[in-house]
Design a protein around this motif. Structure first.
Motif, mmCIF file in Angstrom:
data_model
loop_
_atom_site.group_PDB
_atom_site.id
_atom_site.type_symbol
_atom_site.label_atom_id
_atom_site.label_comp_id
_atom_site.label_asym_id
_atom_site.label_seq_id
_atom_site.Cartn_x
_atom_site.Cartn_y
_atom_site.Cartn_z
ATOM 1 N N GLN A 276 -36.959 30.228 -22.019
ATOM 2 C CA GLN A 276 -36.466 31.977 -22.178
ATOM 3 C C GLN A 276 -35.039 31.374 -22.418
ATOM 4 O O GLN A 276 -34.584 30.817 -21.612
ATOM 5 N N HIS A 277 -34.615 31.587 -23.813
ATOM 6 C CA HIS A 277 -33.350 31.137 -24.396
ATOM 7 C C HIS A 277 -32.992 32.213 -24.638
ATOM 8 O O HIS A 277 -33.856 32.461 -25.599
ATOM 9 N N ALA A 278 -31.883 31.409 -25.228
ATOM 10 C CA ALA A 278 -30.401 32.359 -25.974
ATOM 11 C C ALA A 278 -30.793 32.733 -27.487
ATOM 12 O O ALA A 278 -31.392 32.015 -27.937
ATOM 13 N N HIS A 279 -30.803 33.600 -27.967
ATOM 14 C CA HIS A 279 -31.451 34.162 -28.948
ATOM 15 C C HIS A 279 -30.306 33.468 -30.157
ATOM 16 O O HIS A 279 -29.204 34.304 -29.994
ATOM 17 N N GLU B 197 -24.655 45.618 -1.307
ATOM 18 C CA GLU B 197 -25.578 43.847 -0.989
ATOM 19 C C GLU B 197 -24.812 43.358 -2.946
ATOM 20 O O GLU B 197 -24.386 43.950 -3.512
ATOM 21 N N ILE B 198 -24.596 41.959 -2.228
ATOM 22 C CA ILE B 198 -24.018 41.254 -2.955
ATOM 23 C C ILE B 198 -25.069 40.671 -3.484
ATOM 24 O O ILE B 198 -25.504 39.774 -2.580
ATOM 25 N N TRP B 199 -25.470 40.366 -5.044
ATOM 26 C CA TRP B 199 -26.530 39.055 -5.161
ATOM 27 C C TRP B 199 -25.874 38.574 -5.866
ATOM 28 O O TRP B 199 -24.273 39.213 -7.388
ATOM 29 N N ALA B 200 -26.055 37.161 -6.360
ATOM 30 C CA ALA B 200 -25.209 36.365 -7.438
ATOM 31 C C ALA B 200 -26.280 35.367 -8.378
ATOM 32 O O ALA B 200 -27.101 35.193 -8.099
ATOM 33 N N VAL B 201 -26.129 35.092 -9.421
ATOM 34 C CA VAL B 201 -26.430 33.955 -10.355
ATOM 35 C C VAL B 201 -25.648 32.803 -10.612
ATOM 36 O O VAL B 201 -24.675 33.274 -11.140
ATOM 37 N N LEU B 202 -25.539 31.652 -10.385
ATOM 38 C CA LEU B 202 -24.703 30.671 -10.807
ATOM 39 C C LEU B 202 -25.047 29.796 -12.078
ATOM 40 O O LEU B 202 -26.239 29.742 -12.008
ATOM 41 N N ALA B 203 -24.445 30.222 -12.939
ATOM 42 C CA ALA B 203 -24.425 29.137 -14.708
ATOM 43 C C ALA B 203 -25.755 28.006 -13.768
ATOM 44 O O ALA B 203 -26.757 28.068 -14.969
ATOM 45 N N PRO B 204 -25.576 26.815 -13.138
ATOM 46 C CA PRO B 204 -27.238 26.383 -12.715
ATOM 47 C C PRO B 204 -27.982 26.623 -12.769
ATOM 48 O O PRO B 204 -29.338 26.960 -13.330
ATOM 49 N N GLU B 205 -28.185 27.436 -12.256
ATOM 50 C CA GLU B 205 -29.195 28.064 -11.731
ATOM 51 C C GLU B 205 -30.030 29.087 -13.002
ATOM 52 O O GLU B 205 -31.143 28.957 -12.833
ATOM 53 N N TRP B 206 -28.804 29.614 -13.786
ATOM 54 C CA TRP B 206 -28.850 30.643 -14.761
ATOM 55 C C TRP B 206 -29.686 29.890 -15.139
ATOM 56 O O TRP B 206 -31.109 29.735 -16.377
ATOM 57 N N ALA B 207 -29.420 28.475 -15.651
ATOM 58 C CA ALA B 207 -29.743 27.438 -16.816
ATOM 59 C C ALA B 207 -31.565 26.867 -16.052
ATOM 60 O O ALA B 207 -32.302 26.530 -17.455
ATOM 61 N N THR B 208 -31.340 26.831 -15.396
ATOM 62 C CA THR B 208 -32.842 25.722 -14.895
ATOM 63 C C THR B 208 -33.569 27.400 -15.020
ATOM 64 O O THR B 208 -34.972 27.124 -15.258
ATOM 65 N N ALA B 209 -33.610 28.107 -14.320
ATOM 66 C CA ALA B 209 -34.574 29.670 -14.238
ATOM 67 C C ALA B 209 -35.328 29.472 -15.850
ATOM 68 O O ALA B 209 -35.982 30.507 -15.897
ATOM 69 N N ARG B 210 -33.932 29.600 -16.608
ATOM 70 C CA ARG B 210 -33.886 29.725 -18.051
ATOM 71 C C ARG B 210 -35.057 28.847 -18.913
ATOM 72 O O ARG B 210 -36.044 29.209 -19.459
ATOM 73 N N GLU B 211 -35.333 27.563 -18.151
ATOM 74 C CA GLU B 211 -35.238 26.765 -18.275
ATOM 75 C C GLU B 211 -37.171 26.931 -18.570
ATOM 76 O O GLU B 211 -38.004 26.509 -18.821
ATOM 77 N N ASP B 212 -37.125 26.974 -16.876
ATOM 78 C CA ASP B 212 -38.654 27.402 -15.783
ATOM 79 C C ASP B 212 -39.315 28.439 -16.781
ATOM 80 O O ASP B 212 -40.479 28.103 -16.722
ATOM 81 N N THR B 213 -38.705 29.136 -17.277
ATOM 82 C CA THR B 213 -39.221 30.322 -17.851
ATOM 83 C C THR B 213 -39.826 30.177 -19.096
ATOM 84 O O THR B 213 -40.272 31.076 -19.931
ATOM 85 N N GLY C 167 -32.038 43.267 -21.168
ATOM 86 C CA GLY C 167 -30.963 43.289 -22.050
ATOM 87 C C GLY C 167 -30.154 42.785 -21.200
ATOM 88 O O GLY C 167 -28.988 41.980 -21.728
ATOM 89 N N MET C 168 -29.865 42.599 -19.666
ATOM 90 C CA MET C 168 -28.971 41.086 -18.889
ATOM 91 C C MET C 168 -29.100 40.308 -19.342
ATOM 92 O O MET C 168 -28.121 39.489 -18.749
ATOM 93 N N ARG C 169 -30.322 39.874 -19.519
ATOM 94 C CA ARG C 169 -30.662 38.444 -19.630
ATOM 95 C C ARG C 169 -30.158 38.086 -20.868
ATOM 96 O O ARG C 169 -28.988 36.804 -20.922
ATOM 97 N N LEU C 170 -30.341 38.900 -22.113
ATOM 98 C CA LEU C 170 -28.775 37.804 -23.021
ATOM 99 C C LEU C 170 -27.757 38.882 -23.159
ATOM 100 O O LEU C 170 -26.880 37.397 -23.821
ATOM 101 N N LEU C 171 -27.345 39.522 -22.194
ATOM 102 C CA LEU C 171 -25.854 38.876 -21.491
ATOM 103 C C LEU C 171 -25.339 37.944 -20.399
ATOM 104 O O LEU C 171 -24.511 37.154 -20.901
ATOM 105 N N LEU C 172 -26.336 37.485 -19.422
ATOM 106 C CA LEU C 172 -25.628 36.720 -18.901
ATOM 107 C C LEU C 172 -25.938 35.430 -19.501
ATOM 108 O O LEU C 172 -25.193 34.435 -19.369
ATOM 109 N N ASP C 173 -26.759 35.224 -20.906
ATOM 110 C CA ASP C 173 -27.181 34.157 -21.673
ATOM 111 C C ASP C 173 -25.673 34.277 -22.262
ATOM 112 O O ASP C 173 -24.742 32.960 -22.670
ATOM 113 N N TRP C 174 -24.757 34.839 -23.148
ATOM 114 C CA TRP C 174 -24.009 35.032 -23.776
ATOM 115 C C TRP C 174 -22.905 34.386 -22.600
ATOM 116 O O TRP C 174 -22.253 33.524 -22.418
ATOM 117 N N ALA C 175 -22.619 35.064 -21.642
ATOM 118 C CA ALA C 175 -21.154 35.305 -20.778
ATOM 119 C C ALA C 175 -21.628 33.524 -19.650
ATOM 120 O O ALA C 175 -20.596 32.727 -19.855
#
Length: 190
Positions: A187-190, A169-185, A112-120
């Motif tokens: 997994q793209h937005a629906h 604890e503070i965890w975070a992902v930045l937009a360029p990191e998210w784009a790279t992670a999605r390309e590597d796996t 679910g969070m993958r979908l919401l992060l794609d949207w965000a």
């Protein structure tokens, strides 16, 4: 409104004020489990509390300041995902979750969070998504890791929970990191 399949008979849908009874039932089924690390069970102590909490998020959504999304499995609300903080001008938001024990360990939050992060990132132009978690909440830390987030630090004893000062604890992902992670796996937005 939307209903997006998460697989395994689960769906992600908007969580609205009229879901108050379902929210209370969900919290009641997992009150102790959910309350180990977050204060949601105290906020949703009864039906009035559930309605007030849902109304507060409806107001946040209307002001573009946050949102709630329920996870239903086989027609039963089993948890949810949220943007607790949403700051469009800064491009920063904070995501979170809760789940009752019977639904834990099935990957529902991560999917679910993958979908919401794609949207965000892709539709709303966010630059940074944060995930705040208690150091002892290993399942939530595991979600942050699966989402490609980086542990940035710890706010020591910043939050009282059940009468004890706890850290965050503070965890975070930045937009360029998210784009790279999605390309590597792949997994793209629906």
């Amino acid at each position: 409104m939307y209903a997006i399949s998460l697989g395994d008979g689960a769906e992600l849908r908007p969580l609205e004020v009229w879901h108050a009874e379902e929210v209370l039932a969900n919290i009641d089924r997992g009150r102790e489990f959910i309350g180990r690390h977050v204060g949601l069970p105290e906020v949703v102590a009864d039906l009035d509390g559930a309605r007030a909490w849902l109304r507060a998020y409806a107001d946040k959504r209307a002001a573009d300041g946050g949102s709630l999304h329920g996870i239903w499995q086989h027609g039963t609300l089993v948890g949810g995902l949220l943007f607790r903080v949403w700051d469009t001008p800064s491009g920063v938001c904070e995501a979170g979750c809760w789940l009752e024990p019977a639904a834990a360990g099935r990957g529902l939050v991560t999917r679910g969070m993958r979908l919401l992060l794609d949207w965000a990132f892709e539709e709303r132009g966010m630059h940074r998504v944060e995930w705040h978690v208690a150091p002892g909440n290993q399942p939530s830390i595991n979600v942050a890791r699966r989402l490609g987030m980086t542990r940035e630090g710890v706010l020591r004893e910043n939050h009282p929970h059940h009468g004890v000062r706890t850290s965050t604890e503070i965890w975070a992902v930045l937009a360029p990191e998210w784009a790279t992670a999605r390309e590597d796996t792949g997994q793209h937005a629906h």
